[in-house]
Write an enzyme that holds these catalytic residues in place. Structure first.
Site, PDB file in Angstrom:
ATOM      1  N   LYS A   1       0.967  -1.036  -0.479  1.00 49.04           N
ATOM      2  CA  LYS A   1       0.032   0.455  -0.350  1.00 49.04           C
ATOM      3  C   LYS A   1       0.556   1.333  -0.007  1.00 49.04           C
ATOM      4  O   LYS A   1       1.766   0.527   0.942  1.00 49.04           O
ATOM      5  CB  LYS A   1      -1.083   0.378   1.458  1.00 49.04           C
ATOM      6  CG  LYS A   1      -1.719  -0.982   0.812  1.00 49.04           C
ATOM      7  CD  LYS A   1      -3.101  -0.802   2.190  1.00 49.04           C
ATOM      8  CE  LYS A   1      -4.267  -1.749   2.566  1.00 49.04           C
ATOM      9  NZ  LYS A   1      -5.023  -1.239   1.316  1.00 49.04           N
TER      10      LYS A   1
ATOM     11  N   ARG B   1     -10.578 -11.269   1.415  1.00 49.26           N
ATOM     12  CA  ARG B   1     -11.861 -12.264   0.630  1.00 49.26           C
ATOM     13  C   ARG B   1     -11.227 -14.055   0.327  1.00 49.26           C
ATOM     14  O   ARG B   1     -11.850 -14.781   0.782  1.00 49.26           O
ATOM     15  CB  ARG B   1     -12.148 -12.013  -0.754  1.00 49.26           C
ATOM     16  CG  ARG B   1     -11.412 -11.703  -1.513  1.00 49.26           C
ATOM     17  CD  ARG B   1     -11.555 -10.450  -2.587  1.00 49.26           C
ATOM     18  NE  ARG B   1     -10.981  -9.523  -2.770  1.00 49.26           N
ATOM     19  CZ  ARG B   1     -11.644  -8.376  -3.515  1.00 49.26           C
ATOM     20  NH1 ARG B   1     -11.680  -8.224  -4.559  1.00 49.26           N
ATOM     21  NH2 ARG B   1     -11.770  -6.691  -2.477  1.00 49.26           N
TER      22      ARG B   1
HETATM   23  N1  BES Z   1      -8.001  -3.270   4.138  1.00 50.42           N
HETATM   24  C1  BES Z   1      -8.632  -3.100   2.886  1.00 50.42           C
HETATM   25  C2  BES Z   1      -9.423  -2.360   2.533  1.00 50.42           C
HETATM   26  C3  BES Z   1      -9.963  -0.683   4.257  1.00 50.42           C
HETATM   27  C4  BES Z   1      -9.489   0.484   2.889  1.00 50.42           C
HETATM   28  C5  BES Z   1     -10.408  -0.987   5.601  1.00 50.42           C
HETATM   29  C6  BES Z   1      -9.816   1.598   3.698  1.00 50.42           C
HETATM   30  C7  BES Z   1     -10.519  -0.011   5.753  1.00 50.42           C
HETATM   31  C8  BES Z   1     -10.229   1.395   5.199  1.00 50.42           C
HETATM   32  C9  BES Z   1      -8.787  -4.871   1.596  1.00 50.42           C
HETATM   33  O1  BES Z   1      -8.119  -5.299   1.939  1.00 50.42           O
HETATM   34  C10 BES Z   1      -7.725  -4.085   0.990  1.00 50.42           C
HETATM   35  O2  BES Z   1      -7.151  -3.436   0.370  1.00 50.42           O
HETATM   36  N2  BES Z   1      -8.611  -3.542  -0.127  1.00 50.42           N
HETATM   37  C11 BES Z   1      -8.452  -3.507  -2.220  1.00 50.42           C
HETATM   38  C12 BES Z   1      -9.012  -4.073  -2.913  1.00 50.42           C
HETATM   39  C13 BES Z   1      -7.881  -3.505  -3.707  1.00 50.42           C
HETATM   40  C14 BES Z   1      -6.767  -4.258  -4.401  1.00 50.42           C
HETATM   41  C15 BES Z   1      -8.687  -4.553  -4.685  1.00 50.42           C
HETATM   42  C16 BES Z   1      -9.371  -1.998  -2.042  1.00 50.42           C
HETATM   43  O3  BES Z   1      -9.947  -1.863  -1.615  1.00 50.42           O
HETATM   44  O4  BES Z   1      -8.514  -1.342  -2.376  1.00 50.42           O
HETATM   45 MN    MN Z   2      -5.660  -5.659   1.587  1.00 52.65          MN
END
Ligand code: BES
Ligand code: MN
Ligand code: ZN
Length: 497
Positions: free
Chosen positions: A276, A350
């Site tokens: 990230k 997921r």
């Molecule tokens: N834990 C994150 C989602 C999240 C984002 C939670 C902001 C709380 C605040 C999740 O694991 C994630 O990284 N999701 C990605 C998925 C994408 C790479 C398909 C997202 O939503 O950007």
């Molecule tokens: Mn994630």
């Protein structure tokens, strides 16, 4: 904090008195009772609107008064807001003990008072474990209403008086138990990631099992391998703390309903090899909020002795880059035979949830409800007040929406259109975990549905509601909210009826 109901208002000398000022309230009566308040309140033009507040140190009365605009006398949204404001003022003024004095005739039905009590508790919370200087918290609140005689002459109102503060001591204690569990969950989610790992979560689950006599299964590497829980093994591969699946069971002597809860437990989400970018990693200690919430629900359900069998499953792992990290391009085979191409290691939730859902479905519960901080897109869509609800079963869906209204933990229903399924299909495997091109919260929901079996299934995306980057109008503290505990306890209480 203890909240105690009093049959009349006799605050001891110097104790602080909070007076909610409702719209259309008879203010003349209030000035007769507390003449010192009339002038400052007139100057502030207090009319009972939400947002109005008056802090008045009365020399004459030798006490601190807080007048808070309280909106409509029966309005739950207004109750949430004025409770938030009142608690913020009490804390700012370092008040340890306060009386809340209802001088309006009401009536204040149980729902109203329950909402008020919840938000008084919720707004007394701060996460201060790592601060030397701690803010003084409120220790005691007395709820009192004006004597019936004061409203004499109005027969209808006098008749309603007995019901005006209709929330008995048992109900207050029950709410206190639930709110204590909410607080525990908030502490767990706010705790620093150095101290929260699959190991520490396993210890927290074991502690609950011991305290409340719940059944506990702790699956570590060997059981995960034996059961083919390859999502957990892949996501957790790079961490020095091995992944786990925790299963907590509450089985009362007699029950007619049975529910499985599943909560996402990524104890830190760095994104894995698809790291990230800096600022979006900042809040990722909260990626285990789903697991923490289902733990809180279990504790509350056991304390309230609800006649429902509840099983909580929490898949736990840390998503980090590293030598052993799973990689984009990998293909994982799940225990139900489905294969998933890893398009992005940051879509890890997921994968571990798929494992937990397979295990949950095998136990044949009547329904499965799953909570996860799953997608950034749900934050864009719904912000921090509504969690996304994805559910194809109308009864389960409406039960959850009803519990959301009652509890004030709001849900907004999102669609699960079958025609979107083609975008989660991979060219090299059955499914892919990312690169969906739009509607990514919905498609994440569709992905999860592939693993939940035949029982009614609800997915609740709490990425926006579980952790606040700034306080909102109902919660004066930022950080973890404990979202899901009050919602699901309410749902289970309704189900038990
Ligand atoms: N834990 C994150 C989602 C999240 C984002 C939670 C902001 C709380 C605040 C999740 O694991 C994630 O990284 N999701 C990605 C998925 C994408 C790479 C398909 C997202 O939503 O950007
Ligand atoms: Mn994630
Ligand atoms: Zn995540």
């Amino acid at each position: 904090m203890k909240i105690i109901r009093k049959s009349s208002c006799r605050p001891e000398p110097h104790a602080c008195v909070v007076i909610p000022v409702f719209k259309g309230m008879d203010l003349a009566g209030l000035w007769r009772e507390f003449p010192a308040l009339e002038f400052p309140a007139r100057q502030k033009q207090m009319k009972g609107k939400i947002g109005e507040a008056l802090v008045c140190h009365s020399l004459q009365e030798q006490r601190l008064f807080l007048l808070v605009g309280a909106g409509g006398a029966g309005s739950l949204p207004d109750a949430r807001q004025w409770a938030c404001r009142a608690m913020a003022l009490l804390r700012e003024n370092r008040v340890g003990k306060a009386w809340i004095y209802f001088t309006a005739p009401g009536p204040f039905p149980p729902d109203y008072l329950r909402t008020l009590v919840d938000h008084l508790h919720l707004n007394n919370y701060r996460f201060e474990r790592y601060r030397k200087k701690k803010q003084k918290a409120v220790e005691r609140i007395f709820l009192a209403a004006k004597a019936a005689a004061a409203f004499a002459g109005d027969a209808r109102r006098t008749g309603a008086f007995r019901k005006r503060l209709a929330l008995d001591a048992t109900e207050l204690r029950a709410r206190e138990a639930v709110l204590e569990e909410v607080e525990r969950v908030r502490d767990l989610v706010n705790e620093i990631p150095a101290r929260v790992t699959p190991d520490s979560m396993a210890a927290a689950f074991a502690e609950s099992a011991r305290c409340h006599g719940l059944g506990l299964e702790t699956w570590r590497r060997q059981q995960l391998e034996e059961n083919g829980l390859n999502g957990l093994l892949a996501v957790g591969a790079s961490s020095c703390c091995e992944p786990a699946l925790l299963v907590l069971t509450y089985q009362p002597a007699s029950f007619r309903r049975s529910v499985a809860l599943v909560g996402k437990g990524i104890t830190f989400d760095a994104g894995g090899l698809n790291l990230k970018p800096g600022n979006s990693m900042e809040e990722m200690k909260s990626d285990m909020a789903g697991a923490a919430a289902v733990l809180g629900v279990m504790n509350a359900v056991a304390r309230l002795k609800l006649p429902v069998r509840v099983t909580a499953l929490a898949p736990l792992a840390e998503n980090l880059p590293g030598r052993r990290a799973y990689k984009p391009g990998d293909i994982i085979t799940f225990a139900n035979g489905k294969t998933v191409e890893i398009a992005n290691t940051d879509a890890e939730g997921r994968l571990i949830l798929a494992d937990a859902l397979i295990v949950a479905a095998r136990r044949k519960p009547e329904m499965i409800i799953e909570l996860s901080t799953l997608t950034g897109a749900i934050v864009t869509a719904l912000g921090d007040s509504y969690a996304g609800l994805f559910c194809r079963n109308r009864r389960l869906c409406s039960g959850l929406l009803q519990a959301a209204e009652t509890s004030g933990e709001f849900l907004w229903e999102m669609p699960l259109p079958p025609e979107y399924r083609e975008s989660i299909v991979s060219k090299v495997a059955d499914l892919k975990n990312a690169n969906y091109n739009g509607g990514s919260s919905i498609k994440a929901g569709l992905f999860l549905s592939e693993f939940a079996g035949k029982a009614p299934f609800a997915h609740i995306d709490i990425a926006g509601t579980a952790f606040l980057s700034k306080p909102n109008s109902r919660l004066a503290a930022e950080g973890a909210t404990g979202f899901g505990v009050r919602l699901l306890v309410q749902f289970l209480q309704d189900l038990a009826k």
